[in-house]
Every structure is written in C-alpha cells, then in structure tokens.
Design a protein around this motif. Structure first.
Motif, short mmCIF file in Angstrom:
data_model
loop_
_atom_site.label_atom_id
_atom_site.label_comp_id
_atom_site.label_asym_id
_atom_site.label_seq_id
_atom_site.Cartn_x
_atom_site.Cartn_y
_atom_site.Cartn_z
N ARG A 174 33.07 58.83 41.66
CA ARG A 174 32.93 57.59 42.41
C ARG A 174 31.64 56.87 42.06
O ARG A 174 31.61 55.65 41.89
CB ARG A 174 32.98 57.92 43.90
N GLU A 175 30.56 57.63 41.91
CA GLU A 175 29.26 57.04 41.61
C GLU A 175 29.26 56.36 40.24
O GLU A 175 28.71 55.27 40.08
CB GLU A 175 28.16 58.11 41.67
N VAL A 176 29.91 57.00 39.25
CA VAL A 176 29.97 56.42 37.91
C VAL A 176 30.81 55.15 37.93
O VAL A 176 30.44 54.14 37.31
CB VAL A 176 30.55 57.44 36.90
N LEU A 177 31.95 55.17 38.64
CA LEU A 177 32.78 53.98 38.72
C LEU A 177 32.06 52.83 39.42
O LEU A 177 32.16 51.67 39.00
CB LEU A 177 34.10 54.31 39.43
N LEU A 178 31.31 53.14 40.48
CA LEU A 178 30.55 52.10 41.17
C LEU A 178 29.44 51.55 40.28
O LEU A 178 29.18 50.33 40.29
CB LEU A 178 29.96 52.65 42.47
N ALA A 179 28.81 52.41 39.49
CA ALA A 179 27.76 51.95 38.57
C ALA A 179 28.35 51.03 37.50
O ALA A 179 27.75 50.01 37.16
CB ALA A 179 27.08 53.14 37.92
N LYS A 180 29.54 51.39 37.00
CA LYS A 180 30.19 50.53 36.00
C LYS A 180 30.57 49.18 36.60
O LYS A 180 30.42 48.14 35.95
CB LYS A 180 31.43 51.22 35.44
N LEU A 181 31.05 49.19 37.84
CA LEU A 181 31.39 47.94 38.51
C LEU A 181 30.16 47.07 38.70
O LEU A 181 30.19 45.87 38.44
CB LEU A 181 32.05 48.24 39.86
N ALA A 182 29.06 47.68 39.13
CA ALA A 182 27.82 46.93 39.33
C ALA A 182 27.32 46.37 38.00
O ALA A 182 26.86 45.22 37.94
CB ALA A 182 26.76 47.82 39.96
N GLY A 183 27.43 47.15 36.94
CA GLY A 183 27.02 46.67 35.62
C GLY A 183 27.86 45.50 35.14
O GLY A 183 27.34 44.54 34.58
N ALA A 184 29.16 45.57 35.38
CA ALA A 184 30.04 44.48 34.98
C ALA A 184 29.73 43.22 35.78
O ALA A 184 29.73 42.10 35.23
CB ALA A 184 31.50 44.88 35.17
N MET A 185 29.46 43.39 37.08
CA MET A 185 29.13 42.23 37.90
C MET A 185 27.80 41.61 37.46
O MET A 185 27.67 40.38 37.40
CB MET A 185 29.08 42.63 39.37
N LYS A 186 26.84 42.43 37.11
CA LYS A 186 25.54 41.92 36.66
C LYS A 186 25.68 41.21 35.32
O LYS A 186 25.04 40.17 35.08
CB LYS A 186 24.53 43.06 36.55
#
Length: 174
Positions: A129-141
């Motif tokens: 979950r943490e890795v998927l959330l980090a990828k989502l945050a990176g894509a949004m940034k």
C-alpha cells in the motif's frame, strides 16, 4: 464438541469473518506444529491464523453473509483472518507456501467477494500500500510540475515573441 462449544466456536468464527478485511483459506495437511508456529509469526500482527472445522466454518460464513466458501472447505482447513494490509498477508502466505509446499492456498474472501487461489496469488504480486501511495503521489506531483512549466513558459514565449518582433521592425527601419 458439545453443542454449546460448537455454538461458541461458530460465533467466534462469525465475528472473525465480520471483523476482518479478508480471510484466506489454506490446507495445512502435513505441516508440523513448529511450521505452523513459524507461519503465525511470519504473518505478524497483521493476520490471525487459525485451524477451524469445515462444518463450523460453513455455518459461520453463512451467518456472516459470505457465500461461495463451501467449495473451498474440503480437507483440513486453516484460515488466515487479515486485519491489516491484505497484500502483505497474501505475500506472507505465498512466500511460506513456496518454502513449505505442504501449505496450499485454496482461496478466500475479500470485502465479501470470493477469491480463488490464483486471485490470491495475483493479490500477493501487488506492491504494498505504501509503495502504491508513493507512486500515486509521484504521478500527481509530476502532473503539477508539468502544468507549472507550461504556465511559466507562456510569459517567456511572449517575451521572446515581442523581442523577435522588435528586432524585425528595427531591421525594416520602423
């Protein structure tokens, strides 16, 4: 088991089914007590691994409103009730089954939906979950950075266009 003991066991299984995010049914035939203890510790605080009688599990699943588990309840059955990250628990079970092939993942239930063994394996192949959330945050940034670059380019392009127009008019003698 006495009738009162069976009723208590069904009530406990029902509360486990209702209180957990997922439940993974496994066959543990041939595993030693030490291996089962190792499995329980490898799952950690995230999941509770319990051996259950099939008939009592069928009754508890029916009372909890879970359909489709009857076909999975054959042979000796143990259930991993997952309270935390479902992917992490599925990975733990999959990895333990690779080392100890006597542990067979039969299937399970996730948010009321019945899953077969291949779907549990696919779930285990997901990133945490943490890795998927980090990828989502990176894509949004990245999208925000791209938008900021476009907005910053507009005044720069306008200034370059005005300078080019001025230089052209100077050459023309205007």
């Amino acid at each position: 088991m006495a009738r009162a003991d069976k009723a208590t066991a069904v009530a406990e299984l029902k509360s486990e089914f209702e209180g957990s995010a997922a439940a993974v049914l496994t066959e543990y035939r041939g595993l030693t007590v030490a291996q089962l203890k190792e499995l329980r510790t490898s799952l950690g605080e995230n999941a509770k691994f319990a051996v259950a009688k099939n008939t009592l599990t069928k009754l508890a699943a029916g009372e909890a409103g879970l359909a489709g588990l009857d076909s999975l309840l054959t042979g000796p059955t143990a259930i991993a009730f997952v309270n935390g990250d479902v992917v992490e628990a599925a990975k733990g079970l999959r990895d333990f089954a690779k080392v100890n092939p006597l542990l067979v993942i039969k299937g399970g239930v996730l948010d009321g939906r019945t899953l077969d063994a291949t779907e549990i394996t696919k779930l285990a192949d997901l990133e945490s979950r943490e890795v998927l959330l980090a990828k989502l945050a990176g894509a949004m940034k990245a999208k925000q950075s791209a938008a900021a670059a476009v907005f910053a380019a507009l005044p720069t392009n306008m200034a370059q266009l005005a300078d080019a127009l001025r230089a052209k008019r100077e050459e023309a003698g205007e």
